[in-house]
Design a protein around this motif. Structure first.
Motif, PDB file in Angstrom:
ATOM      1  N   ASN A 214       0.822  -1.222   0.000  1.00 32.99           N
ATOM      2  CA  ASN A 214       0.000   0.000   0.000  1.00 32.99           C
ATOM      3  C   ASN A 214       0.855   1.270   0.000  1.00 32.99           C
ATOM      4  N   ASP A 215       2.140   1.111  -0.315  1.00 33.59           N
ATOM      5  CA  ASP A 215       3.066   2.246  -0.314  1.00 33.59           C
ATOM      6  C   ASP A 215       2.623   3.311  -1.328  1.00 33.59           C
ATOM      7  N   GLU A 216       2.955   4.566  -1.036  1.00 29.60           N
ATOM      8  CA  GLU A 216       2.559   5.649  -1.943  1.00 29.60           C
ATOM      9  C   GLU A 216       3.323   5.598  -3.268  1.00 29.60           C
ATOM     10  N   GLN A 217       4.499   4.914  -3.279  1.00 26.20           N
ATOM     11  CA  GLN A 217       5.313   4.824  -4.499  1.00 26.20           C
ATOM     12  C   GLN A 217       4.981   3.527  -5.252  1.00 26.20           C
ATOM     13  N   ASP A 218       4.636   3.652  -6.549  1.00 23.38           N
ATOM     14  CA  ASP A 218       4.296   2.434  -7.302  1.00 23.38           C
ATOM     15  C   ASP A 218       5.512   1.523  -7.488  1.00 23.38           C
ATOM     16  N   SER A 219       6.729   2.112  -7.464  1.00 15.95           N
ATOM     17  CA  SER A 219       7.934   1.291  -7.621  1.00 15.95           C
ATOM     18  C   SER A 219       8.135   0.369  -6.419  1.00 15.95           C
ATOM     19  N   VAL A 220       7.592   0.742  -5.268  1.00 17.46           N
ATOM     20  CA  VAL A 220       7.642  -0.116  -4.078  1.00 17.46           C
ATOM     21  C   VAL A 220       6.525  -1.149  -4.146  1.00 17.46           C
ATOM     22  N   ARG A 221       5.333  -0.707  -4.535  1.00 17.13           N
ATOM     23  CA  ARG A 221       4.178  -1.624  -4.588  1.00 17.13           C
ATOM     24  C   ARG A 221       4.419  -2.777  -5.570  1.00 17.13           C
ATOM     25  N   LEU A 222       5.039  -2.474  -6.696  1.00 22.80           N
ATOM     26  CA  LEU A 222       5.223  -3.544  -7.683  1.00 22.80           C
ATOM     27  C   LEU A 222       6.225  -4.596  -7.207  1.00 22.80           C
ATOM     28  N   LEU A 223       7.198  -4.184  -6.381  1.00 20.56           N
ATOM     29  CA  LEU A 223       8.142  -5.158  -5.830  1.00 20.56           C
ATOM     30  C   LEU A 223       7.501  -6.013  -4.741  1.00 20.56           C
ATOM     31  N   ALA A 224       6.484  -5.449  -4.087  1.00 15.30           N
ATOM     32  CA  ALA A 224       5.738  -6.231  -3.087  1.00 15.30           C
ATOM     33  C   ALA A 224       5.008  -7.402  -3.742  1.00 15.30           C
ATOM     34  N   VAL A 225       4.645  -7.234  -5.025  1.00 10.24           N
ATOM     35  CA  VAL A 225       3.973  -8.323  -5.761  1.00 10.24           C
ATOM     36  C   VAL A 225       4.899  -9.534  -5.855  1.00 10.24           C
ATOM     37  N   GLU A 226       6.197  -9.281  -6.104  1.00 10.81           N
ATOM     38  CA  GLU A 226       7.163 -10.389  -6.174  1.00 10.81           C
ATOM     39  C   GLU A 226       7.257 -11.105  -4.821  1.00 10.81           C
ATOM     40  N   ALA A 227       7.256 -10.327  -3.749  1.00  8.80           N
ATOM     41  CA  ALA A 227       7.332 -10.922  -2.406  1.00  8.80           C
ATOM     42  C   ALA A 227       6.107 -11.785  -2.124  1.00  8.80           C
ATOM     43  N   CYS A 228       5.001 -11.424  -2.746  1.00  6.04           N
ATOM     44  CA  CYS A 228       3.738 -12.145  -2.555  1.00  6.04           C
ATOM     45  C   CYS A 228       3.894 -13.639  -2.876  1.00  6.04           C
ATOM     46  N   VAL A 229       4.664 -13.945  -3.920  1.00 11.26           N
ATOM     47  CA  VAL A 229       4.861 -15.346  -4.331  1.00 11.26           C
ATOM     48  C   VAL A 229       5.564 -16.123  -3.219  1.00 11.26           C
ATOM     49  N   SER A 230       6.663 -15.575  -2.714  1.00 10.27           N
ATOM     50  CA  SER A 230       7.437 -16.274  -1.672  1.00 10.27           C
ATOM     51  C   SER A 230       6.643 -16.439  -0.390  1.00 10.27           C
ATOM     52  N   ILE A 231       5.897 -15.395  -0.014  1.00  9.52           N
ATOM     53  CA  ILE A 231       5.119 -15.452   1.234  1.00  9.52           C
ATOM     54  C   ILE A 231       4.001 -16.485   1.108  1.00  9.52           C
ATOM     55  N   ALA A 232       3.319 -16.484  -0.038  1.00  8.43           N
ATOM     56  CA  ALA A 232       2.220 -17.447  -0.242  1.00  8.43           C
ATOM     57  C   ALA A 232       2.733 -18.877  -0.218  1.00  8.43           C
ATOM     58  N   ASN A 233       3.938 -19.087  -0.698  1.00  8.55           N
ATOM     59  CA  ASN A 233       4.503 -20.442  -0.761  1.00  8.55           C
ATOM     60  C   ASN A 233       4.737 -21.049   0.619  1.00  8.55           C
ATOM     61  N   VAL A 234       4.911 -20.214   1.647  1.00  6.68           N
ATOM     62  CA  VAL A 234       5.213 -20.754   2.984  1.00  6.68           C
ATOM     63  C   VAL A 234       4.017 -20.667   3.946  1.00  6.68           C
ATOM     64  N   LEU A 235       2.867 -20.219   3.445  1.00  5.74           N
ATOM     65  CA  LEU A 235       1.668 -20.134   4.297  1.00  5.74           C
ATOM     66  C   LEU A 235       0.720 -21.295   4.021  1.00  5.74           C
ATOM     67  N   GLN A 236      -0.136 -21.607   4.995  1.00  4.98           N
ATOM     68  CA  GLN A 236      -1.177 -22.617   4.804  1.00  4.98           C
ATOM     69  C   GLN A 236      -2.300 -22.032   3.937  1.00  4.98           C
ATOM     70  N   ASN A 237      -3.144 -22.918   3.408  1.00  6.47           N
ATOM     71  CA  ASN A 237      -4.200 -22.471   2.480  1.00  6.47           C
ATOM     72  C   ASN A 237      -5.118 -21.410   3.086  1.00  6.47           C
ATOM     73  N   ASP A 238      -5.599 -21.667   4.340  1.00  5.56           N
ATOM     74  CA  ASP A 238      -6.508 -20.699   4.953  1.00  5.56           C
ATOM     75  C   ASP A 238      -5.802 -19.368   5.220  1.00  5.56           C
ATOM     76  N   GLU A 239      -4.481 -19.442   5.524  1.00 11.22           N
ATOM     77  CA  GLU A 239      -3.701 -18.222   5.755  1.00 11.22           C
ATOM     78  C   GLU A 239      -3.485 -17.451   4.457  1.00 11.22           C
ATOM     79  N   LYS A 240      -3.294 -18.186   3.363  1.00 13.19           N
ATOM     80  CA  LYS A 240      -3.135 -17.526   2.053  1.00 13.19           C
ATOM     81  C   LYS A 240      -4.370 -16.706   1.728  1.00 13.19           C
ATOM     82  N   GLN A 241      -5.526 -17.332   1.938  1.00 16.90           N
ATOM     83  CA  GLN A 241      -6.781 -16.642   1.601  1.00 16.90           C
ATOM     84  C   GLN A 241      -6.982 -15.404   2.470  1.00 16.90           C
ATOM     85  N   ARG A 242      -6.586 -15.512   3.719  1.00 12.29           N
ATOM     86  CA  ARG A 242      -6.827 -14.414   4.654  1.00 12.29           C
ATOM     87  C   ARG A 242      -5.753 -13.319   4.569  1.00 12.29           C
ATOM     88  N   LEU A 243      -4.489 -13.728   4.397  1.00 14.35           N
ATOM     89  CA  LEU A 243      -3.378 -12.778   4.527  1.00 14.35           C
ATOM     90  C   LEU A 243      -2.818 -12.265   3.198  1.00 14.35           C
TER      91      LEU A 243
END
Length: 589
Positions: A214-243
């Protein structure tokens, strides 16, 4: 004597110091590249006590020199005495990690990451972690950006108390006032997430992920999308849906097209991380939305993922979801005003055929392929032709021939030579599927026509195509269909076509066999010995050398040798050279 030895041992460091202070940048660069040799000459102890402090004190130079130094230091462990003393390399690399030039900082961080693995757990806490903390709290943003890349390599091997400190430092970097620091933190968030314990991932890193997304800079927000893959890979299914899922959906509708582009570009990875159940339920609308995006770059990135996205949908509902939700958007993209979008789609849309099956492909995809084959953009036509095999396997070549052959024939005479080349490369597989009778009736004339194309690459591909066809249909077919047409070229007025005849003989002789080559091909090659163009004559010599191995020795001596000896007397030096080469190659000299 001992005094002389002492002076000799000082000589390498003296030379280095002189060269490092030289005005010539190249000399300074060369001395840095020879650091390992100098370190070997000095020995481990003097390298630690003299060379490394000297380098640390003199880090102020051209970026090219600093880059070489940062790279060299990463491979210095053995030269300072192994892992026990590796910590002494941290000081110069810490200085390099603070310089202004990004490439130098990145190389210094890369070397620091390599050295972190060579520290013992105790040394890591004693020497490496304080370095990370100093960089994290540095006054300049350059030092803080460098720190972001060092957390993941040391976190798993330190005590719980130190881990808590590292998480706090990373949290501070994610909330830094400078966008460049937040961007660096966002780019390393996914890597850090894999190293952190599950409990702290949810407590500490997921809130940071939400904040960066939710950063004000789009250059930061777009890099958060990449982090999304790694974070989702280590969470449980219900946590993925919620977090994760709400943030991902939000990113797919972000006001900045760059963020939406990143979501589209990473969609297959995001889909795999979330799993098939969540994907089919939650991601299909988001993907269709990206296919309809207002920005062409986003549509093109999403279009390129159509096949991968559809193949990861659950098998039981896949066909229905493609037909009802994805395909309507795909049909619109086939007529998109932007050629990059159409080209990206054309490269993957054939891959939907195996997923949909024969009937749905015939009904929905074939009309789409026809539209794309007639598209005004050559890249679109080329991408469709290059991927026709996938459709052949699903609906059979007869249906492809019946529906797409007219368009293929038209493309065989396309004004863009790369399109013609793609058709030629596709021809052997098409020929194998349609059979010899259909090929002779519909496609044979095309293949022969390419031999006289005005573009050399087409003529070359056409000769290779003939070889593949003769291998498939046999020597008898070649004698009836191909060889008469090829031999006609020997009498063509255009010398390029006469040379094409020789090239065809070159590659067809081994396939046609000894009898046909001796009876039909050799007399034609020999007849070109008196051609008025020297290029043709020396290609006669090259051809005879190549096909000479097909004949028995009697034929070589009776028919090949006299021709080559005649060429050996040719007034053109190139002709004489290749005639001599051929005679040597065939052991006739």
């Amino acid at each position: 004597m001992a005094e002389n030895e002492g002076e000799d041992s000082l000589y390498p460091i003296a030379v280095l110091i002189d060269e490092l202070r030289n005005e010539d940048v190249q000399l300074r660069l060369n001395s840095i590249k020879k650091l390992s040799t100098i370190a070997l000459a000095l020995g481990e102890e003097r390298t630690r006590t003299e060379l490394i402090p000297f380098l640390t004190d003199t880090i102020y130079d051209e970026d090219e020199v600093l880059l070489a130094l940062a790279e060299q230091l990463g491979q210095f462990t053995a030269l300072v005495g192994g892992s026990e003393f590796v910590h002494c390399l941290l000081a110069p690399l810490e200085s390099l990690a603070t310089v202004e030039e990004t490439v130098v900082r990145d190389k210094a961080v890369e070397s620091l990451r390599q050295l972190a693995e060579q520290h013992s757990n105790r040394d890591l806490e004693t020497y490496f972690v304080p370095l990370v903390k100093r960089l994290s709290a540095g006054d300049w943003f350059t030092t803080r950006t460098s720190a972001c890349g060092l957390f993941a390599v040391c976190y798993p091997r330190v005590s719980n108390a130190v881990r808590a400190e590292l998480r706090q430092h990373f949290r501070n970097l994610c909330g830094d006032d400078t966008p460049m620091v937040r961007r660096a933190a966002a780019s390393k968030l996914g890597e850090f997430a894999k190293a952190v314990e599950h409990e702290h991932l949810k407590q500490d890193l997921v809130p940071l992920f939400h904040s960066l997304a939710n950063d004000e800079q789009d250059s930061v927000r777009l890099l958060a999308v990449e982090a999304c893959v790694s974070i989702a890979n280590v969470l449980q299914n219900d946590e993925k849906q919620r977090l994760v899922l709400p943030t991902l959906k939000q990113a797919s509708e972000d006001k900045s097209w760059r963020v939406r582009y990143m979501v589209a570009d990473k969609f297959s990875e995001l889909q795999a991380a979330l799993g098939p159940e969540l994907s089919s339920r939650e991601l299909v609308p988001a993907f269709c939305s990206l296919l309809k995006d207002a920005e062409a770059e986003v549509r093109a990135a999403a279009a390129a993922k159509v096949k991968d996205f559809c193949s990861q949908l659950p098998a039981d509902t896949r066909q229905q979801m493609i037909l009802t939700q994805v395909l309507p958007q795909v049909k619109e993209l086939a007529a998109d005003p932007n050629q990059h979008v159409k080209s990206a789609l054309a490269g993957v849309v054939m891959g939907l055929a195996p997923l949909l099956g024969r009937d749905a492909t015939m009904e929905h995809l074939l009309p789409l392929f026809l539209t794309q084959l007639k598209d005004e953009c050559p890249e679109v036509r080329l991408n469709v032709i290059s991927n026709l095999d996938a459709v052949n396997e699903v609906i059979g070549v007869k249906n492809v021939s019946k529906n797409l052959l007219p368009a293929i024939v038209e493309l065989a005479e396309d004004s863009k030579w790369r399109i013609r080349l793609a058709i030629i490369e596709y021809m052997p597989s098409l020929a194998a599927q349609v059979g010899v009778e259909f090929f002779d009736e519909k496609l044979s004339a095309l293949c022969m026509g390419w031999l006289t194309d005005h573009v050399y690459a087409i003529r070359e591909a056409a000769t290779n195509n003939l070889k593949a066809l003769v291998e498939k249909f046999g020597a008898e077919w070649a004698q009836q269909t191909v060889i008469p047409r090829v031999l006609q070229l020997a009498r063509d007025q255009n010398y390029l076509h006469r040379m094409t005849c020789l090239f065809c003989v070159n590659i067809m002789a081994p396939v046609c066999g000894r009898e046909l080559t001796t009876k039909l091909l050799l007399p034609t090659v020999s007849s070109l010995v008196s051609d008025p163009v020297a290029n043709v004559r020396f290609n006669v010599a090259k051809t005879l050398q190549k096909i000479g191995t097909v004949f028995d020795q009697k034929v070589v001596e009776a028919q090949v040798q006299p021709v080559l000896e005649r060429l050996l007397q040719d007034p053109d030096n190139d002709v004489k050279f290749f005639a001599s080469e051929a005679l040597e190659g065939l052991r006739l000299q």
